[in-house]
Write a protein that holds these residues in place. Structure first.
Motif, mmCIF file in Angstrom:
data_model
loop_
_atom_site.group_PDB
_atom_site.id
_atom_site.type_symbol
_atom_site.label_atom_id
_atom_site.label_comp_id
_atom_site.label_asym_id
_atom_site.label_seq_id
_atom_site.Cartn_x
_atom_site.Cartn_y
_atom_site.Cartn_z
ATOM 1 N N ALA A 19 0.931 -1.345 0.127
ATOM 2 C CA ALA A 19 -0.028 0.197 -0.016
ATOM 3 C C ALA A 19 0.995 1.198 -0.024
ATOM 4 O O ALA A 19 0.547 2.265 -0.781
ATOM 5 C CB ALA A 19 -1.136 -0.104 1.104
ATOM 6 N N ILE A 20 1.986 1.233 0.705
ATOM 7 C CA ILE A 20 2.693 2.484 0.943
ATOM 8 C C ILE A 20 3.767 2.809 -0.556
ATOM 9 O O ILE A 20 3.784 3.753 -1.033
ATOM 10 C CB ILE A 20 3.639 2.441 2.191
ATOM 11 N N THR A 21 4.056 1.372 -0.993
ATOM 12 C CA THR A 21 4.788 1.792 -2.381
ATOM 13 C C THR A 21 3.647 2.239 -3.398
ATOM 14 O O THR A 21 4.163 3.010 -4.080
ATOM 15 C CB THR A 21 5.137 0.226 -2.760
ATOM 16 N N HIS A 22 2.472 1.528 -3.315
ATOM 17 C CA HIS A 22 1.542 2.516 -4.445
ATOM 18 C C HIS A 22 1.121 3.623 -4.126
ATOM 19 O O HIS A 22 1.106 4.281 -4.978
ATOM 20 C CB HIS A 22 0.289 1.580 -4.856
ATOM 21 N N LEU A 23 1.071 4.057 -2.605
ATOM 22 C CA LEU A 23 0.794 5.379 -2.752
ATOM 23 C C LEU A 23 1.880 6.398 -2.945
ATOM 24 O O LEU A 23 1.697 7.273 -3.485
ATOM 25 C CB LEU A 23 0.541 5.449 -0.855
ATOM 26 N N GLN A 24 3.208 5.869 -2.853
ATOM 27 C CA GLN A 24 4.336 6.568 -3.194
ATOM 28 C C GLN A 24 4.263 6.705 -4.630
ATOM 29 O O GLN A 24 4.369 7.893 -5.142
ATOM 30 C CB GLN A 24 5.366 6.173 -2.830
ATOM 31 N N ARG A 25 4.087 5.830 -5.183
ATOM 32 C CA ARG A 25 3.953 5.855 -6.899
ATOM 33 C C ARG A 25 2.811 6.780 -7.506
ATOM 34 O O ARG A 25 3.121 7.461 -8.380
ATOM 35 C CB ARG A 25 3.703 4.606 -7.486
ATOM 36 N N VAL A 26 1.877 6.791 -6.840
ATOM 37 C CA VAL A 26 0.750 7.808 -7.021
ATOM 38 C C VAL A 26 0.903 9.156 -6.811
ATOM 39 O O VAL A 26 0.933 10.115 -7.399
ATOM 40 C CB VAL A 26 -0.975 7.368 -6.391
ATOM 41 N N LEU A 27 1.687 9.486 -5.565
ATOM 42 C CA LEU A 27 1.968 10.689 -5.261
ATOM 43 C C LEU A 27 2.989 11.423 -5.847
ATOM 44 O O LEU A 27 3.081 12.456 -6.054
ATOM 45 C CB LEU A 27 2.043 11.069 -3.685
ATOM 46 N N LEU A 81 6.714 11.113 3.225
ATOM 47 C CA LEU A 81 6.474 12.447 3.884
ATOM 48 C C LEU A 81 7.510 13.367 3.208
ATOM 49 O O LEU A 81 7.257 14.416 2.551
ATOM 50 C CB LEU A 81 6.415 12.513 5.336
ATOM 51 N N CYS A 82 8.738 13.127 3.434
ATOM 52 C CA CYS A 82 9.759 14.056 2.829
ATOM 53 C C CYS A 82 9.885 14.187 1.322
ATOM 54 O O CYS A 82 10.039 15.203 0.639
ATOM 55 C CB CYS A 82 11.192 13.597 3.393
ATOM 56 N N LYS A 83 9.686 13.089 0.786
ATOM 57 C CA LYS A 83 9.778 13.168 -0.567
ATOM 58 C C LYS A 83 8.568 13.837 -1.328
ATOM 59 O O LYS A 83 8.636 14.716 -2.356
ATOM 60 C CB LYS A 83 9.806 11.762 -1.315
ATOM 61 N N ALA A 84 7.425 13.672 -0.864
ATOM 62 C CA ALA A 84 6.328 14.436 -1.231
ATOM 63 C C ALA A 84 6.240 15.880 -1.010
ATOM 64 O O ALA A 84 6.021 16.668 -1.876
ATOM 65 C CB ALA A 84 5.022 13.783 -0.562
ATOM 66 N N PHE A 85 6.674 16.360 0.074
ATOM 67 C CA PHE A 85 7.107 17.507 0.280
ATOM 68 C C PHE A 85 8.132 18.248 -0.449
ATOM 69 O O PHE A 85 7.785 19.221 -1.112
ATOM 70 C CB PHE A 85 7.772 17.974 1.983
ATOM 71 N N MET A 86 9.251 17.660 -0.830
ATOM 72 C CA MET A 86 10.195 18.221 -1.656
ATOM 73 C C MET A 86 9.662 18.185 -3.247
ATOM 74 O O MET A 86 9.815 19.134 -3.866
ATOM 75 C CB MET A 86 11.476 17.489 -1.644
#
Length: 147
Positions: A19-27, A81-86
């Protein structure tokens, strides 16, 4: 995305990681066109998905579902969190809005994560963020305060 966020706190380690992997791919993937992304959409991604996910992972009852695997999940959520912010907020200094509010929330969540998780790994994330953050958004420190 909301269902991925809910599955990211599942008691099954495998389901959480997927789930986190897919969430990261989407975001963070190419699905979001940053030039066309409305600032309200970016704020909603943080306020409805990323921040609640980290908040949930900090709860003791969520941690107790899988004490052996939850530190890794927390670390992956901190990285998201960090990657999405950046990627979504900083955008090479092109942001036309004041991102300090989101930045303070990110720092608050990272502080809380460092107090409950293995601090050495989260410190590495913070060092990574400061190395690659846009100078416009970095907080200056006196030379005596730097390590």
């Amino acid at each position: 995305m909301a269902s991925l966020e809910r599955q990211s706190i599942n008691s099954s380690r495998e389901i959480r990681q997927v789930a986190i992997t897919h969430l990261q791919r989407v975001l963070l993937g190419q699905y979001i066109l940053l030039e066309d992304a409305d600032q309200t959409q970016v704020e909603e991604a943080f306020n409805r998905i990323v921040f609640p996910l980290v908040d949930e992972l900090l709860k003791p009852e969520v941690f107790n579902r899988d004490p052996a695997g939850m530190p890794e999940t927390r670390l992956r959520a901190a990285s998201l969190l960090c990657k999405a912010f950046m990627q979504l907020e900083v955008k090479e200094g092109e942001s036309q809005v004041d991102i300090r509010v989101v930045w303070i929330q990110v720092l608050d969540l990272l502080d809380r994560l460092m107090n409950v998780n293995r601090p050495d790994q989260l410190v590495r994330i913070l060092i990574f963020m400061t190395k690659f953050a846009h100078p416009k958004y970095c907080f200056s420190m006196r030379p005596s305060q730097r390590r």
